[in-house]
Write a protein that holds these residues in place. Structure first.
Motif, PDB file in Angstrom:
ATOM      1  N   VAL A 175       0.849  -1.182   0.000  1.00  7.92           N
ATOM      2  CA  VAL A 175       0.000   0.000   0.000  1.00  7.92           C
ATOM      3  C   VAL A 175       0.887   1.234   0.000  1.00  7.92           C
ATOM      4  N   SER A 176       0.701   2.099  -0.989  1.00  9.45           N
ATOM      5  CA  SER A 176       1.534   3.295  -1.096  1.00  9.45           C
ATOM      6  C   SER A 176       1.048   4.346  -0.107  1.00  9.45           C
ATOM      7  N   LYS A 177       1.701   5.508  -0.124  1.00  9.50           N
ATOM      8  CA  LYS A 177       1.305   6.586   0.783  1.00  9.50           C
ATOM      9  C   LYS A 177      -0.057   7.151   0.424  1.00  9.50           C
ATOM     10  N   GLY A 178      -0.491   6.930  -0.828  1.00 16.03           N
ATOM     11  CA  GLY A 178      -1.819   7.387  -1.222  1.00 16.03           C
ATOM     12  C   GLY A 178      -2.844   6.291  -1.038  1.00 16.03           C
ATOM     13  N   THR A 179      -3.692   6.093  -2.055  1.00 13.86           N
ATOM     14  CA  THR A 179      -4.761   5.100  -1.961  1.00 13.86           C
ATOM     15  C   THR A 179      -4.489   3.881  -2.828  1.00 13.86           C
ATOM     16  N   ASP A 180      -3.397   3.883  -3.581  1.00 12.24           N
ATOM     17  CA  ASP A 180      -3.111   2.803  -4.521  1.00 12.24           C
ATOM     18  C   ASP A 180      -2.214   1.737  -3.904  1.00 12.24           C
ATOM     19  N   CYS A 186      10.850  -0.028 -12.937  1.00 12.20           N
ATOM     20  CA  CYS A 186       9.478   0.421 -13.158  1.00 12.20           C
ATOM     21  C   CYS A 186       8.758   0.538 -11.811  1.00 12.20           C
ATOM     22  N   THR A 187       8.035   1.622 -11.633  1.00 12.85           N
ATOM     23  CA  THR A 187       7.185   1.827 -10.463  1.00 12.85           C
ATOM     24  C   THR A 187       5.742   1.788 -10.937  1.00 12.85           C
ATOM     25  N   LEU A 188       5.001   0.804 -10.455  1.00 16.39           N
ATOM     26  CA  LEU A 188       3.668   0.516 -10.985  1.00 16.39           C
ATOM     27  C   LEU A 188       2.613   0.784  -9.922  1.00 16.39           C
ATOM     28  N   PHE A 189       1.561   1.512 -10.287  1.00 12.87           N
ATOM     29  CA  PHE A 189       0.483   1.839  -9.368  1.00 12.87           C
ATOM     30  C   PHE A 189      -0.847   1.341  -9.918  1.00 12.87           C
ATOM     31  N   ASN A 190      -1.723   0.907  -9.015  1.00 13.40           N
ATOM     32  CA  ASN A 190      -3.088   0.580  -9.398  1.00 13.40           C
ATOM     33  C   ASN A 190      -3.937   0.483  -8.137  1.00 13.40           C
ATOM     34  N   GLY A 191      -5.169   0.960  -8.237  1.00 13.97           N
ATOM     35  CA  GLY A 191      -6.077   0.856  -7.112  1.00 13.97           C
ATOM     36  C   GLY A 191      -6.552  -0.559  -6.875  1.00 13.97           C
ATOM     37  N   ASN A 192      -6.394  -1.419  -7.884  1.00 13.22           N
ATOM     38  CA  ASN A 192      -6.802  -2.819  -7.795  1.00 13.22           C
ATOM     39  C   ASN A 192      -5.564  -3.695  -7.696  1.00 13.22           C
ATOM     40  N   LEU A 193      -5.412  -4.401  -6.600  1.00 11.84           N
ATOM     41  CA  LEU A 193      -4.223  -5.229  -6.373  1.00 11.84           C
ATOM     42  C   LEU A 193      -4.036  -6.261  -7.477  1.00 11.84           C
ATOM     43  N   ASP A 194      -5.128  -6.850  -7.957  1.00 15.70           N
ATOM     44  CA  ASP A 194      -5.038  -7.913  -8.958  1.00 15.70           C
ATOM     45  C   ASP A 194      -4.567  -7.401 -10.314  1.00 15.70           C
ATOM     46  N   SER A 195      -4.602  -6.079 -10.535  1.00 19.24           N
ATOM     47  CA  SER A 195      -4.195  -5.531 -11.828  1.00 19.24           C
ATOM     48  C   SER A 195      -2.690  -5.325 -11.943  1.00 19.24           C
ATOM     49  N   LEU A 196      -1.960  -5.497 -10.846  1.00 23.40           N
ATOM     50  CA  LEU A 196      -0.499  -5.386 -10.905  1.00 23.40           C
ATOM     51  C   LEU A 196       0.100  -6.719 -11.362  1.00 23.40           C
ATOM     52  N   PRO A 197       1.298  -6.703 -11.927  1.00 21.72           N
ATOM     53  CA  PRO A 197       1.913  -7.947 -12.424  1.00 21.72           C
ATOM     54  C   PRO A 197       2.034  -8.998 -11.329  1.00 21.72           C
TER      55      PRO A 197
END
Length: 792
Positions: A198-203, A220-231
């Protein structure tokens, strides 16, 4: 109305009753038009601290996140808007709260044009990671904000949709051909990764470093609000395919960040295994020729990358070890706000006595009979800080890969032998984190087969045990500790032993100022996130301020690096200068001035140096070898300190700051008088005095709510290092001290305990008056008290 939808194909509605209005666009203009008092503000002119009540920002929606609820139940919706400028940073996060969030989530789509009016601008905690504007916009109905949405008209007919059946052919860019500012597709081999956190924001955020046959590297720094959408990366050597990743250059290195439409596939990097993509997406393309690309990367990696050895087993662990563990989760429990217990097993037995974390039986999730049967095979792992949220979401019975577990050897006061503790420390260094493995994963299949073959001890006798007996087993350690804490005080008085105890009720009814000795219990404390208790204090003006984050220092260094070093200031009578050019693409000039003693250079551990043009990373490397580092810049006639928002001195892992209000800067050449002393000590206070700086001191500021049966009282802790016996100046850069402080607070105020079970604290407190306008209020402060040595 707070939300206005402007559509090209609108309908007539009753404006007085509809919270969401659909308005027509007539001859290119909205009807009705925007309020006349609103003025447009461009992205480049947005700055924190200004009033945007009558301003609006317009942009195109390039990304929207799933609607969610905050901890207090408030609806929350986040979108990203992009303006039409050609600036390098062309997008900004929009945070929408309350009913407006619910309304927007129903209608906003990628490609819509949004106008955000009456917003509040705040610093974005994710700007450095997501590459967007340094601030974000906050809007809500309560704040009087408004959002106008020009929806993108749908022009694709059913026949056109049906005709798009041929999969597109993508071009893939080698890592050595990446260019700043481009959005590309690429393949790469995972050389390093951090599991999602969990980042400092909401992602959620994940970091991955890739290589390919060109030997180039890309982080690469990857962000997504949905955990399943990350590699779905499980180990070093996995192969990934990224579509639509944005490339930017930073400090001469190419970096990748997620952009609108980012998508990924992950493949096992082991030669000979099936080429099956791992992804949560139900719609993706994967051509036959791409299978060949994956096989080629596997073969190259097998001979060019270090091959990871087999994962550690519990039977092979030893103290002072960092290792990855593949295991099954059989129990979990909340310990406190910043730590979480995971009970796991892998079918093997740890050769050392292991730590058992005391928790209430009612708080422990998991099948009690199974936990009892596995009691000699499970270990307790304590996950801290940023890992807590993910740990809470794990399902009992799931298979995990926990990265960079730390084993420590310790012993309790009433134990004759030591035991091994298992910690998953906060942060993401060295890839620290938790990954959930699917049951189709080869390692999980192998582990399940092994677990099914393990013979469990006492499997028959547990069926005859009552739930009361099981509860007693789970609570035994907690009961022993509770009894011990009830008898002893966990704090020690360092002075005024002649004072007798005073009840809190009496103190509350007495006039200030006075001093008291009390015996009470710590009911609650603030802040719960202990790192937030560290502030900077000026003893001269009595001001307090937050400790600046690393981003502020980086920005100041970047701004100062624009000014070249003045060669006329190099190598004077009291320092010797060296300048070189970095080997990266920017070819930065770095100058270091080594302060001399008796015209000779000292040993590195005794040397103070000044640096121009360095990055924070380069400066921290120097602090490991040299005693002191002072960042400076050149003027026409002399070197000078940077802005006092930056540290004036770095020593070890500590940054030293000065008070802007009370400091009167003196020339940097005043340091030559310290260098001329027989044995220069380079103490921070002496350096500050020579440079005319009023130093800021690190201090703990906390509010304790104390109770003793007669009443309650809020007392403030204002402490440099005496109370915790931990220097406030070192806590932010030392994980061990952070852990020690957390354990101390867990002892002073054990989470989940009833009031009667809390330990006693003996403290000195003093009362004093504060006048606010015409009102006088009494405050209380703890003093001459320290935590007992045997508490942690």
């Amino acid at each position: 109305m707070p939300l206005i939808i402007a559509s090209h194909v609108g309908v007539s509605v009753d404006k007085a009753t509809m919270p969401v209005q659909l308005l027509k666009i007539i001859k290119g203009k909205s009807e009705p038009p925007l309020p006349s008092h609103l003025q447009r503000e461009d992205l480049k002119h947005l700055h924190a601290g200004l009033d945007y009540t009558n301003k609006y920002f317009q942009g195109v929606v390039i990304l929207s996140y799933p609607q969610t609820k905050l901890g207090d139940g408030t609806d929350f919706f986040k979108i990203v808007l992009q303006d039409n400028s050609c600036a390098r940073i062309d997008s900004i996060n929009i945070l929408i709260y309350g009913k407006m969030a619910d309304d927007c989530a129903k209608v906003i789509r990628n490609g819509d044009t949004c106008i955000v009016a009456g917003f509040k601008l705040a610093k974005s905690p994710t700007a450095r990671e997501d590459g967007r504007h340094g601030c974000h916009l906050e809007v809500s109905e309560e704040a009087g904000s408004a959002i106008y949405i020009y929806a993108q008209p749908s022009t694709t007919t059913a026949s056109e949709t049906a005709s798009v059946s041929v999969a597109p052919k993508y071009a893939y860019t080698p890592l050595n051909h990446l260019k700043d500012g481009t959005i590309v597709n690429l393949y790469g081999i995972v050389k390093f990764f951090k599991p999602p956190y969990v980042s400092k924001g909401t992602d959620y955020c994940s970091v991955v470093t890739l290589v390919d046959q060109s030997n180039a590297k890309l982080t690469c720094t990857l962000f997504n609000g949905n955990l399943d959408s990350l590699p779905k990366i499980y180990k070093i050597g996995d192969i990934v395919r990224f579509h639509r990743i944005k490339i930017r250059e930073y400090n001469g290195q190419m970096q990748g960040i997620t952009s609108s439409g980012f998508a990924s596939l992950t493949f096992d990097g082991t030669v000979g295994t099936p080429v099956v993509p791992r992804t949560s997406s139900k719609a993706y393309t994967f051509m036959d020729e791409e299978e060949k690309t994956v096989e080629e990367l596997r073969i190259w990696a097998a001979s060019n990358l270090p091959i990871s050895g087999p994962a550690a087993k519990l039977s092979g662990v030893r103290p002072m070890l960092f290792f990855d563990l593949t295991c099954q989760l059989v129990g979990k429990a909340k310990v406190d706000g910043s730590s979480f217990l995971l009970k796991v097993w892998d079918g093997t037995k740890c050769p050392y006595p292991t730590w058992r974390i005391p928790v209430e039986a009612r708080d422990l999730e998991g099948e009690k009979s199974l936990l009892h049967r596995l009691r000699n095979l499970t270990v307790d792992i304590l996950a801290y800080d940023n890992h807590v949220q993910l740990a809470k979401s794990l399902k009992i019975g799931s298979f995990l890969r926990i990265y960079s577990i730390h084993t420590k050897q310790a012993s309790a006061e009433n134990e004759d032998v030591s035991h091994v503790e298992f910690h998953l420390h906060g942060g993401t260094c060295y890839g620290r984190g938790i990954g959930v493995l699917p049951e189709s994963h080869p390692d999980v299949k192998e582990l399940k087969t092994f677990l099914e073959s393990v013979e469990l001890a006492d499997s028959q006798s547990v069926d005859s045990m009552s739930s009361l007996e099981l509860d007693s087993t789970c609570n035994s350690i907690a009961d022993i500790e509770s009894q011990r804490c009830q008898q002893l005080s966990v704090t020690v008085l360092t002075d005024h032993q002649d004072l007798s105890n005073t009840e809190l009720k009496t103190i509350r009814n007495s006039r200030a100022p006075q001093q008291y000795r009390i015996r009470a219990k710590l009911k609650t404390f603030k802040p719960q996130k202990l790192y937030q208790s560290v502030k900077l204090h000026c003893s001269k003006c009595n001001s307090l301020q937050e400790v600046p984050n690393g981003d502020t220092f980086d920005l100041i260094l970047q701004e100062c690096a624009v000014t070249p070093s003045n060669p006329e200031l190099h190598s004077t009578s009291w320092y010797e200068s060296v300048m070189w050019t970095t080997q990266d693409q920017k070819q930065r000039k770095i100058t270091i001035h080594f302060v001399k003693h008796d015209e000779m250079l000292l040993y590195p551990e005794d040397t103070l140096l000044m640096i121009e043009g360095g990055t924070s990373k380069e400066i921290w490397k120097l602090t490991r070898r040299f005693k002191c580092v002072i960042p400076v810049r050149s003027t026409k006639n002399d070197l000078e300190l940077l802005d006092l928002s930056a540290p004036f001195l770095l020593q070890g892992k500590v940054k030293y700051y000065g008070c802007k209000q009370c400091s009167t800067l003196k020339p940097i050449k005043n340091l030559s008088s310290l260098a001329a002393e027989p044995r220069p000590s380079w103490e921070p206070t002496e350096i500050a005095q020579a440079l005319g700086i009023e130093p800021l001191q690190y201090v703990f500021i906390m509010k304790f709510t104390l109770v003793d049966g007669t009443g309650a009282l809020n007392a403030y802790l204002f402490d440099y290092e005496k109370f915790f016996q931990i220097p406030a100046s070192e806590i932010l850069s030392n994980n061990f001290l952070q852990q020690k402080m957390q354990m101390t607070m867990n002892t002073l105020s054990p989470p989940g305990r009833k009031l009667d079970d809390l330990p006693w604290l003996e403290c000195f407190i003093k009362s004093y008056n504060i006048t606010d306008g015409n009102k006088q209020q009494v405050y209380y402060q703890i003093f001459d008290t320290t935590v007992a040595e045997d508490v942690v």
